[in-house]
Design an enzyme around this catalytic site. Structure first.
Site, PDB file in Angstrom:
ATOM      1  N   ARG A  75       0.841  -1.209   0.000  1.00 31.32           N
ATOM      2  CA  ARG A  75       0.000   0.000   0.000  1.00 31.32           C
ATOM      3  C   ARG A  75       0.875   1.257   0.000  1.00 31.32           C
ATOM      4  O   ARG A  75       0.426   2.349  -0.333  1.00 31.32           O
ATOM      5  CB  ARG A  75      -0.982  -0.003   1.175  1.00 31.32           C
ATOM      6  CG  ARG A  75      -1.868   1.239   1.200  1.00 31.32           C
ATOM      7  CD  ARG A  75      -3.202   1.036   1.921  1.00 31.32           C
ATOM      8  NE  ARG A  75      -3.091   0.309   3.158  1.00 31.32           N
ATOM      9  CZ  ARG A  75      -2.581   0.813   4.283  1.00 31.32           C
ATOM     10  NH1 ARG A  75      -2.157   2.053   4.336  1.00 31.32           N
ATOM     11  NH2 ARG A  75      -2.508   0.070   5.364  1.00 31.32           N
ATOM     12  N   TYR A  97     -16.792  15.347 -17.094  1.00 31.56           N
ATOM     13  CA  TYR A  97     -17.254  13.967 -16.943  1.00 31.56           C
ATOM     14  C   TYR A  97     -18.355  13.898 -15.882  1.00 31.56           C
ATOM     15  O   TYR A  97     -18.234  14.508 -14.815  1.00 31.56           O
ATOM     16  CB  TYR A  97     -16.053  13.102 -16.550  1.00 31.56           C
ATOM     17  CG  TYR A  97     -16.394  11.658 -16.335  1.00 31.56           C
ATOM     18  CD1 TYR A  97     -16.900  10.885 -17.369  1.00 31.56           C
ATOM     19  CD2 TYR A  97     -16.215  11.061 -15.101  1.00 31.56           C
ATOM     20  CE1 TYR A  97     -17.215   9.554 -17.169  1.00 31.56           C
ATOM     21  CE2 TYR A  97     -16.530   9.736 -14.894  1.00 31.56           C
ATOM     22  CZ  TYR A  97     -17.036   8.990 -15.928  1.00 31.56           C
ATOM     23  OH  TYR A  97     -17.353   7.674 -15.722  1.00 31.56           O
TER      24      TYR A  97
END
Ligand code: PLP
Length: 396
Positions: A60, A113
């Site tokens: 991560r 968008y």
């Protein structure tokens, strides 16, 4: 070096030393600690938003396969760094969370968008939005404005916004440009003064319709901040996706140029067709009123939109297509078409959609790598199929 060369070689600088010719795909979630002190120092470096000092510790925090794609994208954008995320929306979320630390207000320009519009309008992240036009940005800025956000070319109309003019109006406020439609092949927003450039890497960067991803390129401080946000919120990119994106970059300039050539041909033919009321494409006369192609954009791109003369026929027209696929998304090897009011921008309130030029009959095409004559044959056959598609006087 030119963009074609960088696209094929960036992020591969250490291959000679590694003795490999293709990027290694590292799927490790964790890394053995060989030196405890060094691992802690590496962890601290990454927690501060920097690269690992040797041991990546945990996936991560860092993955070398993803980092190669990031390095390549940063070079293509002329940025100091790039940070990849699990989707374009995760990338936008990270930018907004990073901005949130500075102030709770964003100025944004429509159209953009549909999900980006909705994320801002929803207030989900505790950020207030003021919708502006490129001309009213300065007036919309408040003391707590942390970001100015534009999309150019805009989804779905391919309308272009002058980045330098926006940067001038924004003053000290950083400008984020969603450059998904342009790719770094056609436009490099940081060179025009933007602080951040965002891509839905799902689209042209991946380029083959098989990866969902997002990436933001930025200079030092912002790149660190975004890495910190990613590390804490976990909106990671999977290493296999990073591998595919890095591979996709090598053919990006070829794909973008070829699709653009075909888009220009189709846009010109559609503009002449009696069943088409209007074509929105920066490569057509009148389609680039601020003369940004050549100055800001190396070309008009391969996404265009058009209004049918009879908007009621739009869905029937789409159903007639056999080669062109009726589907959302764009930037793939094959040609995709969709009706924004029904799909990508359905979530935007109808009156806001209409005000941004997204009528019920507007169709967006992302032109792929097929031969343009085959695409035209499919479009023209579907346009002819419905006798009810009647010609109306054309607006320019
Ligand atoms: C698709 C798209 C997004 C969102 O990206 P995802 O990868 O689908 O999350 C953002 N901006 C633009 C311009 C897009 O086309």
């Amino acid at each position: 070096m030119r963009i074609e060369t960088i696209a094929g070689h960036a992020g591969r600088e250490d291959f000679g030393m590694l003795g490999v010719h293709a990027p290694p795909l590292d799927l490790s979630t964790t890394y053995p600690v060989l030196d405890a002190e060094q691992a802690t120092a590496s962890l601290e470096a990454m927690a501060a938003g920097g690269p690992p000092k040797g041991n990546p510790v945990y996936a991560r925090l860092h993955n070398p396969t993803v980092a190669r794609f990031e390095a390549a994208l940063a070079r293509l954008e002329g940025a100091e760094g790039a940070v990849a995320f699990g989707s374009g929306m995760a990338a936008l979320t990270a930018c907004l969370l990073g901005a949130r630390q500075v102030g709770g207000h964003v100025v944004a320009v429509r159209p953009m968008y549909g999900s980006s519009d909705h994320l801002l309008a929803s207030g989900l992240l505790g950020i207030a939005v003021t919708w502006a036009t490129p001309a009213t940005i300065r007036a919309a800025i408040r003391p707590d404005t942390a970001l100015v956000f534009i999309e150019t070319p805009a989804n779905p109309t391919a309308a272009l916004t002058d980045i330098e003019a926006v940067v001038a109006q924004a003053g000290p406020v950083p400008v984020l440009v969603d450059s998904t439609f342009a790719t770094p092949v056609l436009q490099q927003p940081l060179r025009h003064g933007a602080a951040l450039v965002l891509h839905s890497a799902t689209k042209f960067l991946g380029g083959h319709g098989d990866v969902i991803a997002g990436v933001v390129a930025a200079n030092g401080e912002w790149a660190s901040k975004l890495r910190q946000v990613r590390l804490l919120t976990g909106g990671l990119l999977h290493p296999l996706a990073g591998y595919l994106l890095h591979r996709g970059l090598t053919t990006l300039p070829l794909r973008v140029e070829r699709a653009q050539t075909s888009a220009q041909i189709l846009a010109s033919r559609l503009a002449e067709h009696p069943a088409v009321a209007r074509v929105h494409y920066p490569g057509l006369p009148g389609g680039d009123p601020n003369h940004l192609v050549g100055r800001q954009m190396a070309g008009p791109g391969s996404v265009l939109a058009f209004d049918l003369a009879n908007p009621d026929q739009a869905d029937d027209f789409l159903a007639e297509l056999t080669l062109v696929t009726h589907a959302v998304s764009l930037g793939s090897t094959d040609t995709l078409i969709q009706r924004p009011a029904a799909l990508t921008h359905h979530i935007v309130p109808a009156e806001d959609r209409e005000a941004a030029g997204i009528g019920p009959g507007l169709l967006r095409i992302s032109v792929g790598l097929e031969h343009p004559d085959d695409l035209w044959a499919d479009l023209v056959r579907a346009l002819r199929h419905h006798p009810a598609i009647t010609a109306r006087p054309r607006a320019s």
